[in-house]
Write a protein that holds these residues in place. Sequence first.
Motif, PDB file in Angstrom:
ATOM      1  N   GLY A 194       0.845  -1.198   0.000  1.00 54.38           N
ATOM      2  CA  GLY A 194       0.000   0.000   0.000  1.00 54.38           C
ATOM      3  C   GLY A 194       0.871   1.236   0.000  1.00 54.38           C
ATOM      4  N   ASN A 195       0.698   2.085   1.009  1.00 55.19           N
ATOM      5  CA  ASN A 195       1.510   3.296   1.142  1.00 55.19           C
ATOM      6  C   ASN A 195       2.620   3.131   2.181  1.00 55.19           C
ATOM      7  OD1 ASN A 195       0.019   4.733  -0.752  1.00 55.19           O
ATOM      8  ND2 ASN A 195      -1.469   5.370   0.774  1.00 55.19           N
ATOM      9  N   LEU A 196       2.875   1.900   2.590  1.00 59.15           N
ATOM     10  CA  LEU A 196       3.861   1.646   3.631  1.00 59.15           C
ATOM     11  C   LEU A 196       5.039   0.850   3.090  1.00 59.15           C
ATOM     12  CD1 LEU A 196       1.436   0.633   6.503  1.00 59.15           C
ATOM     13  CD2 LEU A 196       2.526   2.858   6.146  1.00 59.15           C
ATOM     14  N   TYR A 197       6.188   1.031   3.725  1.00 61.22           N
ATOM     15  CA  TYR A 197       7.416   0.333   3.360  1.00 61.22           C
ATOM     16  C   TYR A 197       7.861  -0.556   4.516  1.00 61.22           C
ATOM     17  CZ  TYR A 197       7.547   4.048  -0.095  1.00 61.22           C
ATOM     18  OH  TYR A 197       7.225   4.913  -1.100  1.00 61.22           O
ATOM     19  N   TYR A 198       8.468  -1.692   4.180  1.00 60.60           N
ATOM     20  CA  TYR A 198       8.957  -2.634   5.185  1.00 60.60           C
ATOM     21  C   TYR A 198      10.120  -2.021   5.953  1.00 60.60           C
ATOM     22  CZ  TYR A 198      11.359  -6.718   7.090  1.00 60.60           C
ATOM     23  OH  TYR A 198      11.983  -7.602   7.924  1.00 60.60           O
ATOM     24  N   GLN A 199      10.027  -2.086   7.290  1.00 58.64           N
ATOM     25  CA  GLN A 199      11.089  -1.537   8.124  1.00 58.64           C
ATOM     26  C   GLN A 199      11.869  -2.633   8.857  1.00 58.64           C
ATOM     27  OE1 GLN A 199       9.814   1.231  11.136  1.00 58.64           O
ATOM     28  NE2 GLN A 199      11.758   2.317  11.033  1.00 58.64           N
ATOM     29  N   ARG A 200      11.170  -3.561   9.487  1.00 57.46           N
ATOM     30  CA  ARG A 200      11.863  -4.654  10.168  1.00 57.46           C
ATOM     31  C   ARG A 200      10.869  -5.700  10.649  1.00 57.46           C
ATOM     32  NH1 ARG A 200      12.601  -0.572  14.225  1.00 57.46           N
ATOM     33  NH2 ARG A 200      11.274  -1.005  16.023  1.00 57.46           N
ATOM     34  N   ARG A 201      11.428  -6.793  11.180  1.00 60.75           N
ATOM     35  CA  ARG A 201      10.622  -7.893  11.698  1.00 60.75           C
ATOM     36  C   ARG A 201      10.950  -8.066  13.170  1.00 60.75           C
ATOM     37  NH1 ARG A 201      11.779 -13.912   9.488  1.00 60.75           N
ATOM     38  NH2 ARG A 201      13.673 -13.583  10.640  1.00 60.75           N
ATOM     39  N   ASN A 202       9.916  -8.218  13.998  1.00 61.88           N
ATOM     40  CA  ASN A 202      10.079  -8.439  15.438  1.00 61.88           C
ATOM     41  C   ASN A 202       9.467  -9.778  15.818  1.00 61.88           C
ATOM     42  OD1 ASN A 202      11.186  -5.875  15.802  1.00 61.88           O
ATOM     43  ND2 ASN A 202       9.197  -4.949  16.193  1.00 61.88           N
ATOM     44  N   LEU A 203      10.100 -10.450  16.763  1.00 64.27           N
ATOM     45  CA  LEU A 203       9.553 -11.690  17.297  1.00 64.27           C
ATOM     46  C   LEU A 203       8.677 -11.347  18.489  1.00 64.27           C
ATOM     47  CD1 LEU A 203       9.561 -14.770  17.104  1.00 64.27           C
ATOM     48  CD2 LEU A 203      11.492 -14.778  18.664  1.00 64.27           C
ATOM     49  N   SER A 204       7.434 -11.824  18.475  1.00 62.81           N
ATOM     50  CA  SER A 204       6.516 -11.527  19.576  1.00 62.81           C
ATOM     51  C   SER A 204       6.610 -12.607  20.648  1.00 62.81           C
ATOM     52  CB  SER A 204       5.086 -11.422  19.057  1.00 62.81           C
ATOM     53  OG  SER A 204       4.612 -12.683  18.663  1.00 62.81           O
ATOM     54  N   ILE A 205       5.906 -12.400  21.729  1.00 62.96           N
ATOM     55  CA  ILE A 205       5.903 -13.346  22.848  1.00 62.96           C
ATOM     56  C   ILE A 205       5.372 -14.716  22.422  1.00 62.96           C
ATOM     57  CG2 ILE A 205       4.817 -13.815  25.094  1.00 62.96           C
ATOM     58  CD1 ILE A 205       4.969 -10.835  25.646  1.00 62.96           C
ATOM     59  N   THR A 206       4.483 -14.748  21.467  1.00 60.46           N
ATOM     60  CA  THR A 206       3.878 -16.001  21.016  1.00 60.46           C
ATOM     61  C   THR A 206       4.697 -16.706  19.932  1.00 60.46           C
ATOM     62  OG1 THR A 206       2.548 -14.825  19.388  1.00 60.46           O
ATOM     63  CG2 THR A 206       1.561 -15.188  21.567  1.00 60.46           C
ATOM     64  N   ASN A 207       5.968 -16.285  19.778  1.00 61.97           N
ATOM     65  CA  ASN A 207       6.883 -16.850  18.784  1.00 61.97           C
ATOM     66  C   ASN A 207       6.407 -16.654  17.351  1.00 61.97           C
ATOM     67  OD1 ASN A 207       8.808 -17.650  20.623  1.00 61.97           O
ATOM     68  ND2 ASN A 207       7.859 -19.634  20.944  1.00 61.97           N
ATOM     69  N   ASN A 208       5.608 -15.638  17.122  1.00 61.47           N
ATOM     70  CA  ASN A 208       5.209 -15.247  15.777  1.00 61.47           C
ATOM     71  C   ASN A 208       5.950 -13.971  15.423  1.00 61.47           C
ATOM     72  OD1 ASN A 208       3.297 -17.317  15.465  1.00 61.47           O
ATOM     73  ND2 ASN A 208       1.820 -16.146  16.642  1.00 61.47           N
ATOM     74  N   TYR A 209       6.112 -13.741  14.138  1.00 65.87           N
ATOM     75  CA  TYR A 209       6.784 -12.528  13.710  1.00 65.87           C
ATOM     76  C   TYR A 209       5.768 -11.429  13.428  1.00 65.87           C
ATOM     77  CZ  TYR A 209      11.128 -15.083  13.219  1.00 65.87           C
ATOM     78  OH  TYR A 209      12.254 -15.813  13.470  1.00 65.87           O
ATOM     79  N   ARG A 210       6.123 -10.221  13.814  1.00 63.01           N
ATOM     80  CA  ARG A 210       5.352  -9.034  13.467  1.00 63.01           C
ATOM     81  C   ARG A 210       6.228  -8.190  12.560  1.00 63.01           C
ATOM     82  NH1 ARG A 210       2.046  -6.859  18.654  1.00 63.01           N
ATOM     83  NH2 ARG A 210       0.987  -8.814  19.100  1.00 63.01           N
ATOM     84  N   TYR A 211       5.634  -7.680  11.511  1.00 59.16           N
ATOM     85  CA  TYR A 211       6.374  -6.890  10.551  1.00 59.16           C
ATOM     86  C   TYR A 211       6.072  -5.420  10.761  1.00 59.16           C
ATOM     87  CZ  TYR A 211       7.288 -11.369   8.511  1.00 59.16           C
ATOM     88  OH  TYR A 211       7.704 -12.645   8.330  1.00 59.16           O
ATOM     89  N   LYS A 212       7.106  -4.640  11.030  1.00 57.03           N
ATOM     90  CA  LYS A 212       6.941  -3.212  11.270  1.00 57.03           C
ATOM     91  C   LYS A 212       7.081  -2.487   9.937  1.00 57.03           C
ATOM     92  CE  LYS A 212       8.228   0.651  13.939  1.00 57.03           C
ATOM     93  NZ  LYS A 212       8.470   1.184  15.197  1.00 57.03           N
ATOM     94  N   MET A 213       6.141  -1.587   9.690  1.00 57.88           N
ATOM     95  CA  MET A 213       6.112  -0.832   8.443  1.00 57.88           C
ATOM     96  C   MET A 213       6.263   0.655   8.755  1.00 57.88           C
ATOM     97  SD  MET A 213       5.580  -3.412   6.440  1.00 57.88           S
ATOM     98  CE  MET A 213       5.020  -2.869   4.838  1.00 57.88           C
ATOM     99  N   THR A 214       6.676   1.420   7.772  1.00 64.68           N
ATOM    100  CA  THR A 214       6.829   2.857   7.919  1.00 64.68           C
ATOM    101  C   THR A 214       6.288   3.555   6.675  1.00 64.68           C
ATOM    102  OG1 THR A 214       8.401   4.655   8.308  1.00 64.68           O
ATOM    103  CG2 THR A 214       9.189   2.800   7.005  1.00 64.68           C
ATOM    104  N   ASP A 215       5.862   4.793   6.857  1.00 67.48           N
ATOM    105  CA  ASP A 215       5.382   5.553   5.701  1.00 67.48           C
ATOM    106  C   ASP A 215       6.486   6.430   5.118  1.00 67.48           C
ATOM    107  OD1 ASP A 215       5.545   7.419   7.721  1.00 67.48           O
ATOM    108  OD2 ASP A 215       3.514   8.198   7.452  1.00 67.48           O
ATOM    109  N   ASN A 216       7.695   6.336   5.666  1.00 62.91           N
ATOM    110  CA  ASN A 216       8.811   7.143   5.221  1.00 62.91           C
ATOM    111  C   ASN A 216       9.860   6.243   4.556  1.00 62.91           C
ATOM    112  OD1 ASN A 216      11.004   8.839   4.929  1.00 62.91           O
ATOM    113  ND2 ASN A 216      10.794   9.756   6.956  1.00 62.91           N
ATOM    114  N   LEU A 217      10.147   6.486   3.307  1.00 63.47           N
ATOM    115  CA  LEU A 217      11.117   5.667   2.577  1.00 63.47           C
ATOM    116  C   LEU A 217      12.502   5.732   3.214  1.00 63.47           C
ATOM    117  CD1 LEU A 217      11.707   3.819   0.190  1.00 63.47           C
ATOM    118  CD2 LEU A 217      12.060   5.845  -1.216  1.00 63.47           C
ATOM    119  N   ASN A 218      12.844   6.847   3.844  1.00 61.00           N
ATOM    120  CA  ASN A 218      14.154   6.986   4.493  1.00 61.00           C
ATOM    121  C   ASN A 218      14.321   6.035   5.669  1.00 61.00           C
ATOM    122  OD1 ASN A 218      15.070   9.027   2.773  1.00 61.00           O
ATOM    123  ND2 ASN A 218      14.056  10.591   3.988  1.00 61.00           N
TER     124      ASN A 218
END
Length: 65
Positions: free
Chosen positions: A10-34
Amino acid sequence: MENVYVVRLGNLYYQRRNLSITNNYRYKMTDNLNDAILSESFDDVKKIAEIIGGKVYKVNLEEVE
């Protein structure tokens, strides 16, 4: 300068992946290309794009003096 790639969803860019307490990954997105992760490896970002449902875009970098 080398080509670099970014994952966009969409209008978001991939920033990083975090491991949650439930051993699933959450993907952090940002609206700033920088703040987005830029990668020289098309294959690496393609895998991420397939997982999150995004698309890979080539970013043309120019050197500024």
